[in-house]
Every structure is written in C-alpha cells, then in structure tokens.
Design an enzyme around this catalytic site. Structure first.
Site, PDB file in Angstrom:
ATOM      1  CD  GLU A 129      45.387  38.902  42.344  1.00  0.00           C
ATOM      2  OE1 GLU A 129      45.763  37.538  40.934  1.00  0.00           O
ATOM      3  OE2 GLU A 129      44.876  38.945  42.513  1.00  0.00           O
ATOM      4  CG  HIS A 160      42.355  40.192  39.320  1.00  0.00           C
ATOM      5  ND1 HIS A 160      42.305  40.213  40.200  1.00  0.00           N
ATOM      6  CD2 HIS A 160      43.717  41.177  39.878  1.00  0.00           C
ATOM      7  CE1 HIS A 160      42.482  40.242  41.338  1.00  0.00           C
ATOM      8  NE2 HIS A 160      43.792  40.996  41.181  1.00  0.00           N
TER       9      HIS A 160
HETATM   10  P1  PGA Z   1      44.981  44.123  47.059  1.00  0.00           P
HETATM   11  O1  PGA Z   1      45.060  44.083  45.554  1.00  0.00           O
HETATM   12  O2  PGA Z   1      46.412  44.977  46.807  1.00  0.00           O
HETATM   13  O3  PGA Z   1      44.043  45.204  47.032  1.00  0.00           O
HETATM   14  O4  PGA Z   1      45.389  43.442  48.109  1.00  0.00           O
HETATM   15  C1  PGA Z   1      45.886  43.008  44.578  1.00  0.00           C
HETATM   16  C2  PGA Z   1      45.174  42.106  44.172  1.00  0.00           C
HETATM   17  O5  PGA Z   1      44.237  42.821  42.829  1.00  0.00           O
HETATM   18  O6  PGA Z   1      46.149  41.523  42.984  1.00  0.00           O
END
Ligand code: PGA
Length: 265
Positions: free
Chosen positions: A168, A97
């Site tokens: 992401e 992540h």
């Molecule tokens: P979010 O988080 O939906 O709050 O933008 C997505 C992520 O952390 O990958």
C-alpha cells in the site's frame, strides 16, 4: 497450494454509514456466487457497522475489521478487542494501514503485537506495508518495507497461522493529497520484491502461497492491468468499493480478469 491466493477486499474506512454499509453488504452477498472458484470477496466496514454486516452476510462474504487493540484481556476503553471481533464472525483484520501509521502514530512494534493477538484469536491479519510520499521521493521503498515486514516475521516465528500482505504505497492511495500513480509494472516489481523477502525469511513454500494485495487507487477501470502482474494477487480497494455502482464495476472487472486466466495461483 490448496487455497487460492486471489482476493478482493473492499474497505469502507470511516467513510460509509450504517445504512449504506448494509446495502453494500447485501450487494456483496449477491456478487459472491459469481466470485466463487475465482477469488475470495471480502468487505471491511467501519466498526459501527461490523456486527450488522456480519449478520447480513452470514458467512457468505469474508467480513474484515479495520483494526484491533493488541491486548485481549485488559480494559482499553474505546478500542476493539480480538475476542469481540472473533465473536461476531470476522475472518480478517487489516493491520498497519498507512493512515494509522501516519496519522495515529502506529509503530511497527504496536503492529507486531496486534499481529500476534490476531493469530491468537483466529483472525487473519492483512498487514499493510508501503512507503510514504517522502520515503518514495527518497527511494526508500526497499528499506521501509523490509523494516515493516520484520513485525510480521517476528510474529510468524511462533505461529503457523495464515496471513495476507498488502502493498500500500501511501503516495498512491486515493486519499493522499498529492496522490501519484503507482503504475502496474512498478507495482508488480514491488510485489516481486516483497514475495522474495518473504521467501528469504520464511521459505519458498510460504512465499508462493502468500496473498499479496495491491492497494492504491484501484478501480474497475484499472484493476485488470494490476491483476495482469503475476505477483499481484488482488486488490485492497478503498474509494472504488464505497458506492454501489463503482463497487459493482470493480467486482465485475475482477470476475472478468480471473475468468480469463487459467487456474488459481
Ligand atoms: P484507495 O484506498 O483504493 O481509495 O486508494 C486504498 C487504501 O486505503 O489502502
């Protein structure tokens, strides 16, 4: 393809306490029958709630860890090992992540070791790839993502285990201080690039079967426009999954999209 690519992950990061995690998990169990046949619903509680959530869901919703330590044998105080995650019934584990890469010093090498450990313990890794705010500004999407995917390619070379990829962009997630919008068309193009990179390295069949999730400020209001892109197979959603009404809105909107789209993809 025997299994659907479509998936929706709600990730509660370190933002949801134990009691609310149980409430959200009970809601997910309630949503699950409506999702069945359309997409897989998965939830990712914090480590403190993981075992209790796994008890509540009892296999009806896919429980997902947010990290693991790469060494399954030796002692690493404070970390969580793959065997202990398998033991409570986790199906998936999020790896790489952006917050861990950015703030906790995770490298591609560490992430590659974690992927191998996940495979060895029957956990399905959800590998997050994406560029930072600065890398985005410098137009480095392709080179960054190809470098990050190398960790996966190396681990997959010795395994036939399934995996999931999440695109992401760190510059578009809700917790980024300077969050920009990654528009659905742009996200769709980037997913196409990732699928084509998977195809070149692992073959067309693997690329066609791989779930590629989009992660970046997805909500019940905008999820339909992301899912309209043919290479976006679902969402990895932080903030909008962390309270009951926005979580319900997200799941309802996803159900509506997939009910209106023919067949699994
Ligand atoms: P979010 O988080 O939906 O709050 O933008 C997505 C992520 O952390 O990958």
């Amino acid at each position: 393809m025997t299994t659907t690519r479509r998936k929706l992950f709600g990730t509660w990061k370190n933002q949801v306490g134990h009691q609310r995690s149980l409430e959200l998990a009970a809601a997910a169990v309630e949503f699950a029958p409506q999702c069945q046949g359309l997409f897989e619903l998965a939830i990712c509680p914090s480590m403190t709630a993981l075992a209790s959530v796994a008890d509540v869901t009892a296999g009806r919703v896919a429980v997902t860890a947010q990290n693991l330590v790469w060494d399954a044998t030796n002692s690493f105080t404070g970390e969580t090992s793959a065997p202990t995650l398998s033991d409570i019934g986790c199906k998936y584990v999020i790896l790489g992540h952006s917050e861990r890469r950015l703030y906790l010093g995770e490298t591609d090498e560490m992430i590659g070791r974690k992927i191998r450990t996940a495979f060895a313990h029957r956990l399905i890794p959800v590998l997050c790839v994406g560029e930072t705010f600065d890398e985005h500004g410098d137009g480095q999407f392709e080179q960054v993502v190809l470098r990050q995917l190398t960790a996966l390619f190396a681990a997959v070379a010795d395994s036939t285990s399934p995996f999931v990829v999440a695109y992401e962009p760190a510059w578009a997630i809700s917790t980024s201080t300077e969050a920009l919008e990654c528009k659905p068309l742009e996200a769709g193009d980037r997913h196409r690039f990732i699928r084509s990179a998977l195809g070149q390295e692992m073959g067309c069949d693997v690329a066609a079967e791989t779930t590629i999730l989009y992660a970046g400020s997805v909500t019940g209001d905008n999820v339909a426009s992301y899912l309209a892109e043919s290479d976006i197979d679902g969402g990895l959603v932080g903030k909008a999954s962390q309270d009951l009404s926005s979580f319900r809105g997200l799941v309802d909107a996803t159900i509506a999209v997939y009910r209106s789209q023919p067949g699994p993809r």
